[in-house]
Design a protein around this motif. Structure first.
Motif, PDB file in Angstrom:
ATOM      1  N   ALA A 122       0.836  -1.214   0.000  1.00  0.00           N
ATOM      2  CA  ALA A 122       0.000   0.000   0.000  1.00  0.00           C
ATOM      3  C   ALA A 122       0.866   1.258   0.000  1.00  0.00           C
ATOM      4  O   ALA A 122       1.967   1.261   0.554  1.00  0.00           O
ATOM      5  N   ARG A 123       0.349   2.296  -0.621  1.00  0.00           N
ATOM      6  CA  ARG A 123       0.995   3.606  -0.495  1.00  0.00           C
ATOM      7  C   ARG A 123       0.521   4.252   0.804  1.00  0.00           C
ATOM      8  O   ARG A 123      -0.616   4.009   1.243  1.00  0.00           O
ATOM      9  N   PRO A 124       1.347   5.130   1.395  1.00  0.00           N
ATOM     10  CA  PRO A 124       0.874   5.818   2.604  1.00  0.00           C
ATOM     11  C   PRO A 124      -0.329   6.705   2.294  1.00  0.00           C
ATOM     12  O   PRO A 124      -0.405   7.300   1.211  1.00  0.00           O
ATOM     13  N   MET A 125      -1.233   6.774   3.256  1.00  0.00           N
ATOM     14  CA  MET A 125      -2.464   7.549   3.049  1.00  0.00           C
ATOM     15  C   MET A 125      -2.162   9.020   2.748  1.00  0.00           C
ATOM     16  O   MET A 125      -2.770   9.620   1.877  1.00  0.00           O
ATOM     17  N   GLU A 126      -1.178   9.603   3.464  1.00  0.00           N
ATOM     18  CA  GLU A 126      -0.887  11.041   3.260  1.00  0.00           C
ATOM     19  C   GLU A 126      -0.447  11.301   1.825  1.00  0.00           C
ATOM     20  O   GLU A 126      -0.802  12.329   1.240  1.00  0.00           O
ATOM     21  N   ALA A 127       0.334  10.373   1.269  1.00  0.00           N
ATOM     22  CA  ALA A 127       0.829  10.580  -0.105  1.00  0.00           C
ATOM     23  C   ALA A 127      -0.333  10.548  -1.094  1.00  0.00           C
ATOM     24  O   ALA A 127      -0.385  11.325  -2.052  1.00  0.00           O
ATOM     25  N   ILE A 128      -1.291   9.658  -0.837  1.00  0.00           N
ATOM     26  CA  ILE A 128      -2.452   9.564  -1.738  1.00  0.00           C
ATOM     27  C   ILE A 128      -3.279  10.847  -1.621  1.00  0.00           C
ATOM     28  O   ILE A 128      -3.707  11.423  -2.627  1.00  0.00           O
ATOM     29  N   LEU A 129      -3.468  11.303  -0.393  1.00  0.00           N
ATOM     30  CA  LEU A 129      -4.289  12.517  -0.191  1.00  0.00           C
ATOM     31  C   LEU A 129      -3.637  13.733  -0.835  1.00  0.00           C
ATOM     32  O   LEU A 129      -4.316  14.560  -1.459  1.00  0.00           O
ATOM     33  N   GLU A 130      -2.331  13.802  -0.716  1.00  0.00           N
ATOM     34  CA  GLU A 130      -1.608  14.914  -1.340  1.00  0.00           C
ATOM     35  C   GLU A 130      -1.811  14.886  -2.862  1.00  0.00           C
ATOM     36  O   GLU A 130      -2.073  15.905  -3.497  1.00  0.00           O
ATOM     37  N   GLU A 131      -1.730  13.677  -3.422  1.00  0.00           N
ATOM     38  CA  GLU A 131      -1.916  13.540  -4.880  1.00  0.00           C
ATOM     39  C   GLU A 131      -3.331  13.973  -5.276  1.00  0.00           C
ATOM     40  O   GLU A 131      -3.516  14.707  -6.252  1.00  0.00           O
ATOM     41  N   VAL A 132      -4.318  13.537  -4.507  1.00  0.00           N
ATOM     42  CA  VAL A 132      -5.707  13.885  -4.861  1.00  0.00           C
ATOM     43  C   VAL A 132      -5.921  15.399  -4.696  1.00  0.00           C
ATOM     44  O   VAL A 132      -6.617  16.029  -5.507  1.00  0.00           O
ATOM     45  N   GLN A 133      -5.302  15.986  -3.669  1.00  0.00           N
ATOM     46  CA  GLN A 133      -5.423  17.447  -3.491  1.00  0.00           C
ATOM     47  C   GLN A 133      -4.854  18.190  -4.699  1.00  0.00           C
ATOM     48  O   GLN A 133      -5.445  19.138  -5.200  1.00  0.00           O
ATOM     49  N   GLU A 134      -3.698  17.710  -5.178  1.00  0.00           N
ATOM     50  CA  GLU A 134      -3.091  18.348  -6.361  1.00  0.00           C
ATOM     51  C   GLU A 134      -4.013  18.213  -7.565  1.00  0.00           C
ATOM     52  O   GLU A 134      -4.185  19.151  -8.343  1.00  0.00           O
ATOM     53  N   LEU A 135      -4.610  17.030  -7.721  1.00  0.00           N
ATOM     54  CA  LEU A 135      -5.517  16.819  -8.853  1.00  0.00           C
ATOM     55  C   LEU A 135      -6.710  17.768  -8.746  1.00  0.00           C
ATOM     56  O   LEU A 135      -7.125  18.392  -9.728  1.00  0.00           O
ATOM     57  N   ALA A 136      -7.242  17.891  -7.539  1.00  0.00           N
ATOM     58  CA  ALA A 136      -8.399  18.778  -7.340  1.00  0.00           C
ATOM     59  C   ALA A 136      -8.005  20.217  -7.680  1.00  0.00           C
ATOM     60  O   ALA A 136      -8.776  20.944  -8.324  1.00  0.00           O
ATOM     61  N   ALA A 137      -6.799  20.608  -7.298  1.00  0.00           N
ATOM     62  CA  ALA A 137      -6.352  21.979  -7.583  1.00  0.00           C
ATOM     63  C   ALA A 137      -6.235  22.212  -9.088  1.00  0.00           C
ATOM     64  O   ALA A 137      -6.378  23.336  -9.564  1.00  0.00           O
ATOM     65  N   GLU A 138      -5.992  21.135  -9.839  1.00  0.00           N
ATOM     66  CA  GLU A 138      -5.904  21.266 -11.301  1.00  0.00           C
ATOM     67  C   GLU A 138      -7.278  21.184 -11.965  1.00  0.00           C
ATOM     68  O   GLU A 138      -7.393  21.202 -13.181  1.00  0.00           O
ATOM     69  N   GLY A 139      -8.310  21.000 -11.179  1.00  0.00           N
ATOM     70  CA  GLY A 139      -9.667  20.996 -11.739  1.00  0.00           C
ATOM     71  C   GLY A 139     -10.276  19.622 -11.905  1.00  0.00           C
ATOM     72  O   GLY A 139     -11.400  19.482 -12.409  1.00  0.00           O
ATOM     73  N   VAL A 140      -9.539  18.569 -11.501  1.00  0.00           N
ATOM     74  CA  VAL A 140     -10.100  17.220 -11.609  1.00  0.00           C
ATOM     75  C   VAL A 140     -11.259  17.087 -10.620  1.00  0.00           C
ATOM     76  O   VAL A 140     -11.135  17.462  -9.452  1.00  0.00           O
ATOM     77  N   LYS A 141     -12.389  16.555 -11.088  1.00  0.00           N
ATOM     78  CA  LYS A 141     -13.560  16.444 -10.199  1.00  0.00           C
ATOM     79  C   LYS A 141     -13.832  15.013  -9.742  1.00  0.00           C
ATOM     80  O   LYS A 141     -14.581  14.786  -8.802  1.00  0.00           O
ATOM     81  N   GLU A 142     -13.251  14.061 -10.484  1.00  0.00           N
ATOM     82  CA  GLU A 142     -13.555  12.658 -10.169  1.00  0.00           C
ATOM     83  C   GLU A 142     -12.256  11.862 -10.062  1.00  0.00           C
ATOM     84  O   GLU A 142     -11.400  11.965 -10.943  1.00  0.00           O
ATOM     85  N   VAL A 143     -12.126  11.086  -8.994  1.00  0.00           N
ATOM     86  CA  VAL A 143     -10.963  10.191  -8.909  1.00  0.00           C
ATOM     87  C   VAL A 143     -11.443   8.745  -8.812  1.00  0.00           C
ATOM     88  O   VAL A 143     -12.468   8.451  -8.195  1.00  0.00           O
TER      89      VAL A 143
END
Ligand code: SAM
Length: 452
Positions: A181-202
């Motif tokens: 598994a990847r660490p939870m914080e790393a996944i959350l950071e990635e999703v936050q970056e995606l959201a900042a770029e306008g991604v709405k769905e993961v």
């Protein structure tokens, strides 16, 4: 010499790996091209789940290697599952390959390409094939970066690698290794970056995604690490939809079912591989659930979310599958009213226990069983689509449709594709679309103005 085309075979995980490799290469100064004719380097990201997928990629690589006769500096590489599965043996049929890179070494591809190009430019003899298929600790953390050159509605996020289930038909534990598994914080950071770029769905990806972090992270308040991760992603503003694939029936517990009742961003769509409706075959497959326990999960999900869309994987013609076994699958498959399904004819995977099981099923029987399930799927898929006629659906606009001027494609929360007239400006936006046409495989609609 730095234009790269990556061709991807197989599942969403492979798509995600290709994107991450593309991002690594771009960072190193390579450019990515959509058309393989324009490329100096072609990388095939391969799938080993069925023999057909491997043969397709081998055929393609053979064809590409012929280009080397015209262009000595043209580079061809095979990466991913087949590279891991076959390694050095690939050279028996493809002696001209430049690169063979396994699933835990994707991040080494920029270095390998730099070295190959350097050697080719030195005008010496062609370098021998680079083979890099070792296991590497923490390689799951390298599938991290995304390509952000276009506005994207939706993104895959790889939350883990590998599989510990060892189903007797499946090559994945060999090609992808043990679960990490990847660490939870790393996944959350990635999703936050995606959201900042306008991604709405993961869409969270893993071989058995609901077993995320079971060995690494503790349960909290009776909630598994996977449900904790879903809750944390749900908090991220900008993310409107959360999907995941594929969960395993084994770990599909009450905490995950309940999550659907209090996490509105969780899309009402589940892809839950069944594989067979016969308990005898499930046992031979080493799938630790029964037709009854699977059905109970579906019933609970439908209680939690009455409009839940359901999808599955089925294998027909597993060794020893009798007409009676298949009949049990057929009846259950019909009764559960799947909206979507991937129906596979069993394919022998060398090195897996099922490959040497007795009573392999003849091809024509597999074809017949496959068709019987496709007919049932068609019936339920059409019924679902027709039930949407006249309704207004919330659609996330993904991209221009493959054909048709000003036509765009998006999906409803249940993952149904809808085609409608729109404009580029709406890509990445949630819009309301009234469904006007429904066939087995497609939905058409029109934008509901004022709802945007
Ligand atoms: N990890 C997921 C699980 O086990 O629930 C599925 C991953 S696998 C890449 C996708 C699907 O391929 C499986 O669910 C199975 O239906 C199918 N598959 C795997 N091995 C196969 C084989 N040897 N022949 C035919 N289909 C196969």
């Amino acid at each position: 010499m730095n234009r790269v085309h990556i061709k991807t075979y197989g599942c969403q995980m492979n798509e995600r790996d290709s994107e991450a490799v593309g991002a690594m290469l771009r960072k190193r100064g390579y450019s990515l091209v959509d058309n393989e004719q324009d490329a100096d380097i072609v990388l095939l990201n391969t799938c080993s789940v069925r023999d057909q997928a491997e043969q397709k990629a081998i055929g393609k690589a053979g064809h590409l290697n012929k280009r080397k006769r015209r262009n000595q500096k043209f580079i061809v590489g095979i990466m991913g599952c087949m590279a891991q599965n076959r390694g050095q043996d690939l050279l028996d049929s493809l002696p001209d390959l430049d690169l063979i890179v396994g699933t835990q070494k994707f991040h080494q591809i920029p270095d390998h390409l730099d070295n190959i190009i350097h050697t080719l430019q030195a005008q010496g003899p062609r370098p021998s094939t680079v083979i890099d298929i070792e296991e590497e600790k923490d390689s799951q953390n390298t599938i991290r970066n995304h390509l952000s050159d276009q506005k994207k509605a939706s993104a895959f996020v790889s939350i883990m690698q590998g599989c510990n289930m060892h189903c007797t038909f499946c090559i994945v534990p060999t090609t992808r290794g043990a679960e990490r598994a990847r660490p939870m914080e790393a996944i959350l950071e990635e999703v936050q970056e995606l959201a900042a770029e306008g991604v709405k769905e993961v869409t969270l990806l893993g071989q058995t995604v609901n077993s995320y972090g079971l060995r690494e992270f503790p349960f909290k308040d009776g909630k598994s690490p996977f449900v904790q991760l879903l809750e944390a992603i749900h908090e991220i503003s900008g993310i409107e939809r959360i999907r995941f694939t594929s969960p395993h029936p084994k770990g599909f517990k009450q905490d995950l079912i309940e999550a659907y009742t209090y996490l509105p961003k969780l899309c009402p769509y589940i892809h839950l591989p069944l594989q067979s409706g016969s308990d005898r075959i499930l046992k031979l497959m080493r799938r630790p659930y029964t037709a009854k326990s699977y059905t109970q999960i579906v019933e609970k999900l439908r209680q939690a979310v009455p409009d839940m869309y359901l999808s599955t994987d089925i294998i027909v013609g597993f060794p020893g599958e009798t007409d009676e076994d298949f009949e049990e699958t057929r009846v259950l498959f019909d009764a559960l009213r799947f909206d979507m399904a991937y129906i596979f004819k069993y394919s022998i995977r060398s090195g897996t226990p099922a490959a040497t099981m007795p009573d392999q099923v003849p091809q024509e029987v597999k074809e017949r069983r496959n068709q019987a399930l496709l007919d049932i799927l068609e019936k339920h898929s059409l019924a679902r689509n027709q039930s949407l006629l006249g309704t207004v659906q919330e659609i996330l606009v993904e991209a221009p449709a493959k054909r048709g001027e000003n036509l765009y494609m998006g999906r409803n929360p249940g993952n149904r594709k809808v085609i409608f007239t729109a404009t580029e400006r709406l890509v990445g936006e949630l819009v309301r679309v009234r469904i006007t046409e429904a066939t087995v495989s497609s939905l058409k609609g029109e934008l509901v103005l004022g709802g945007v």
